[in-house]
Motif scaffolding. Sequence first.
Motif, PDB file in Angstrom:
ATOM      1  N   CYS A  92       6.589  24.333   1.610  1.00 15.56           N
ATOM      2  CA  CYS A  92       7.273  23.316   0.813  1.00 15.56           C
ATOM      3  C   CYS A  92       7.613  22.175   1.765  1.00 15.56           C
ATOM      4  O   CYS A  92       8.476  22.320   2.643  1.00 15.56           O
ATOM      5  CB  CYS A  92       8.543  23.872   0.173  1.00 15.56           C
ATOM      6  N   LYS A  93       6.924  21.056   1.612  1.00 12.07           N
ATOM      7  CA  LYS A  93       7.147  19.918   2.506  1.00 12.07           C
ATOM      8  C   LYS A  93       8.477  19.228   2.241  1.00 12.07           C
ATOM      9  O   LYS A  93       9.064  18.644   3.140  1.00 12.07           O
ATOM     10  CB  LYS A  93       5.986  18.926   2.382  1.00 12.07           C
TER      11      LYS A  93
ATOM     12  N   ASP B  89      11.458  20.695   1.245  1.00 17.72           N
ATOM     13  CA  ASP B  89      12.558  21.480   1.818  1.00 17.72           C
ATOM     14  C   ASP B  89      12.300  21.926   3.254  1.00 17.72           C
ATOM     15  O   ASP B  89      13.174  22.525   3.876  1.00 17.72           O
ATOM     16  CB  ASP B  89      12.832  22.726   0.963  1.00 17.72           C
ATOM     17  N   HIS B  90      11.096  21.673   3.753  1.00 17.04           N
ATOM     18  CA  HIS B  90      10.704  22.064   5.115  1.00 17.04           C
ATOM     19  C   HIS B  90      10.816  23.575   5.313  1.00 17.04           C
ATOM     20  O   HIS B  90      11.354  24.049   6.303  1.00 17.04           O
ATOM     21  CB  HIS B  90      11.533  21.325   6.164  1.00 17.04           C
ATOM     22  N   LEU B  91      10.277  24.325   4.324  1.00 17.86           N
ATOM     23  CA  LEU B  91      10.303  25.780   4.372  1.00 17.86           C
ATOM     24  C   LEU B  91       8.893  26.343   4.279  1.00 17.86           C
ATOM     25  O   LEU B  91       8.029  25.759   3.624  1.00 17.86           O
ATOM     26  CB  LEU B  91      11.141  26.346   3.221  1.00 17.86           C
ATOM     27  N   ALA B  92       8.689  27.485   4.925  1.00 15.96           N
ATOM     28  CA  ALA B  92       7.417  28.199   4.870  1.00 15.96           C
ATOM     29  C   ALA B  92       7.687  29.603   4.354  1.00 15.96           C
ATOM     30  O   ALA B  92       8.477  30.344   4.938  1.00 15.96           O
ATOM     31  CB  ALA B  92       6.781  28.258   6.253  1.00 15.96           C
ATOM     32  N   TYR B  93       7.055  29.933   3.247  1.00 14.58           N
ATOM     33  CA  TYR B  93       7.212  31.249   2.624  1.00 14.58           C
ATOM     34  C   TYR B  93       6.036  32.127   3.040  1.00 14.58           C
ATOM     35  O   TYR B  93       4.879  31.717   2.887  1.00 14.58           O
ATOM     36  CB  TYR B  93       7.259  31.127   1.100  1.00 14.58           C
ATOM     37  N   PRO B  94       6.300  33.323   3.525  1.00 12.13           N
ATOM     38  CA  PRO B  94       5.210  34.189   3.991  1.00 12.13           C
ATOM     39  C   PRO B  94       4.399  34.774   2.833  1.00 12.13           C
ATOM     40  O   PRO B  94       4.900  34.915   1.714  1.00 12.13           O
ATOM     41  CB  PRO B  94       5.945  35.300   4.741  1.00 12.13           C
ATOM     42  N   ILE B  95       3.159  35.083   3.142  1.00 19.39           N
ATOM     43  CA  ILE B  95       2.310  35.843   2.224  1.00 19.39           C
ATOM     44  C   ILE B  95       2.060  37.173   2.921  1.00 19.39           C
ATOM     45  O   ILE B  95       1.420  37.222   3.967  1.00 19.39           O
ATOM     46  CB  ILE B  95       0.978  35.120   1.944  1.00 19.39           C
TER      47      ILE B  95
ATOM     48  N   GLU C 197      14.153  32.502  -0.687  1.00 20.97           N
ATOM     49  CA  GLU C 197      14.674  31.547   0.300  1.00 20.97           C
ATOM     50  C   GLU C 197      15.130  32.266   1.572  1.00 20.97           C
ATOM     51  O   GLU C 197      14.964  31.755   2.673  1.00 20.97           O
ATOM     52  CB  GLU C 197      15.810  30.740  -0.299  1.00 20.97           C
ATOM     53  N   THR C 198      15.664  33.454   1.414  1.00 23.16           N
ATOM     54  CA  THR C 198      16.147  34.212   2.573  1.00 23.16           C
ATOM     55  C   THR C 198      15.016  34.696   3.475  1.00 23.16           C
ATOM     56  O   THR C 198      15.248  35.014   4.636  1.00 23.16           O
ATOM     57  CB  THR C 198      16.984  35.422   2.119  1.00 23.16           C
ATOM     58  N   GLU C 199      13.804  34.763   2.957  1.00 24.28           N
ATOM     59  CA  GLU C 199      12.640  35.202   3.738  1.00 24.28           C
ATOM     60  C   GLU C 199      11.848  34.037   4.316  1.00 24.28           C
ATOM     61  O   GLU C 199      10.949  34.237   5.134  1.00 24.28           O
ATOM     62  CB  GLU C 199      11.716  36.069   2.882  1.00 24.28           C
ATOM     63  N   ALA C 200      12.161  32.825   3.885  1.00 26.46           N
ATOM     64  CA  ALA C 200      11.434  31.638   4.353  1.00 26.46           C
ATOM     65  C   ALA C 200      11.898  31.251   5.744  1.00 26.46           C
ATOM     66  O   ALA C 200      13.033  31.528   6.140  1.00 26.46           O
ATOM     67  CB  ALA C 200      11.656  30.483   3.393  1.00 26.46           C
ATOM     68  N   ARG C 201      10.997  30.617   6.461  1.00 29.93           N
ATOM     69  CA  ARG C 201      11.365  30.089   7.779  1.00 29.93           C
ATOM     70  C   ARG C 201      11.384  28.570   7.704  1.00 29.93           C
ATOM     71  O   ARG C 201      10.672  27.958   6.911  1.00 29.93           O
ATOM     72  CB  ARG C 201      10.422  30.584   8.862  1.00 29.93           C
ATOM     73  N   LYS C 202      12.244  27.975   8.522  1.00 25.39           N
ATOM     74  CA  LYS C 202      12.320  26.515   8.598  1.00 25.39           C
ATOM     75  C   LYS C 202      11.124  26.005   9.384  1.00 25.39           C
ATOM     76  O   LYS C 202      10.743  26.583  10.404  1.00 25.39           O
ATOM     77  CB  LYS C 202      13.607  26.073   9.310  1.00 25.39           C
ATOM     78  N   LEU C 203      10.539  24.905   8.919  1.00 21.77           N
ATOM     79  CA  LEU C 203       9.444  24.284   9.637  1.00 21.77           C
ATOM     80  C   LEU C 203       9.996  23.529  10.847  1.00 21.77           C
ATOM     81  O   LEU C 203      11.053  22.899  10.749  1.00 21.77           O
ATOM     82  CB  LEU C 203       8.694  23.321   8.738  1.00 21.77           C
ATOM     83  N   SER C 204       9.274  23.573  11.920  1.00 26.25           N
ATOM     84  CA  SER C 204       9.672  22.837  13.115  1.00 26.25           C
ATOM     85  C   SER C 204       9.401  21.345  12.892  1.00 26.25           C
ATOM     86  O   SER C 204       8.695  20.956  11.956  1.00 26.25           O
ATOM     87  CB  SER C 204       8.883  23.324  14.335  1.00 26.25           C
ATOM     88  N   GLU C 205       9.949  20.517  13.754  1.00 22.86           N
ATOM     89  CA  GLU C 205       9.722  19.067  13.668  1.00 22.86           C
ATOM     90  C   GLU C 205       8.226  18.764  13.724  1.00 22.86           C
ATOM     91  O   GLU C 205       7.744  17.907  12.995  1.00 22.86           O
ATOM     92  CB  GLU C 205      10.454  18.345  14.796  1.00 22.86           C
ATOM     93  N   GLU C 206       7.516  19.463  14.569  1.00 20.96           N
ATOM     94  CA  GLU C 206       6.077  19.250  14.723  1.00 20.96           C
ATOM     95  C   GLU C 206       5.327  19.587  13.429  1.00 20.96           C
ATOM     96  O   GLU C 206       4.403  18.896  13.037  1.00 20.96           O
ATOM     97  CB  GLU C 206       5.551  20.111  15.870  1.00 20.96           C
ATOM     98  N   GLU C 207       5.734  20.671  12.770  1.00 17.42           N
ATOM     99  CA  GLU C 207       5.070  21.092  11.537  1.00 17.42           C
ATOM    100  C   GLU C 207       5.394  20.188  10.360  1.00 17.42           C
ATOM    101  O   GLU C 207       4.628  20.121   9.400  1.00 17.42           O
ATOM    102  CB  GLU C 207       5.501  22.523  11.174  1.00 17.42           C
ATOM    103  N   ARG C 208       6.486  19.479  10.423  1.00 17.24           N
ATOM    104  CA  ARG C 208       6.896  18.606   9.322  1.00 17.24           C
ATOM    105  C   ARG C 208       6.012  17.368   9.226  1.00 17.24           C
ATOM    106  O   ARG C 208       5.924  16.746   8.179  1.00 17.24           O
ATOM    107  CB  ARG C 208       8.340  18.158   9.492  1.00 17.24           C
ATOM    108  N   ASN C 209       5.395  16.971  10.311  1.00 13.68           N
ATOM    109  CA  ASN C 209       4.573  15.742  10.319  1.00 13.68           C
ATOM    110  C   ASN C 209       3.154  16.003   9.991  1.00 13.68           C
ATOM    111  O   ASN C 209       2.506  16.857  10.007  1.00 13.68           O
ATOM    112  CB  ASN C 209       4.683  15.041  11.670  1.00 13.68           C
TER     113      ASN C 209
END
Length: 61
Positions: free
Chosen positions: A31-32, A34-40, A49-61
């Motif tokens: 999710c660009k 909210d800057h979240l990555a949900y695992p598969i 939401e509790t299982e998602a990880r925050k995207l790093s600054e590098e991944e956001r761009n």
Amino acid sequence: MAFDSNLIGILACPVCKGKLDLNKDKSELICKFDHLAYPIEKDIPVLLETEARKLSEEERN
């Protein structure tokens, strides 16, 4: 069985209800907004939401 990428059109971010993008390399749904990555895991998206990880600054761009 692999994750069916056709599902990407009907899946939405559980936080903002926005569009998710598939990252096949990391096996994640992104999710660009909210800057979240949900695992598969085992070909099943974990859209908690509790299982998602925050995207790093590098991944956001």
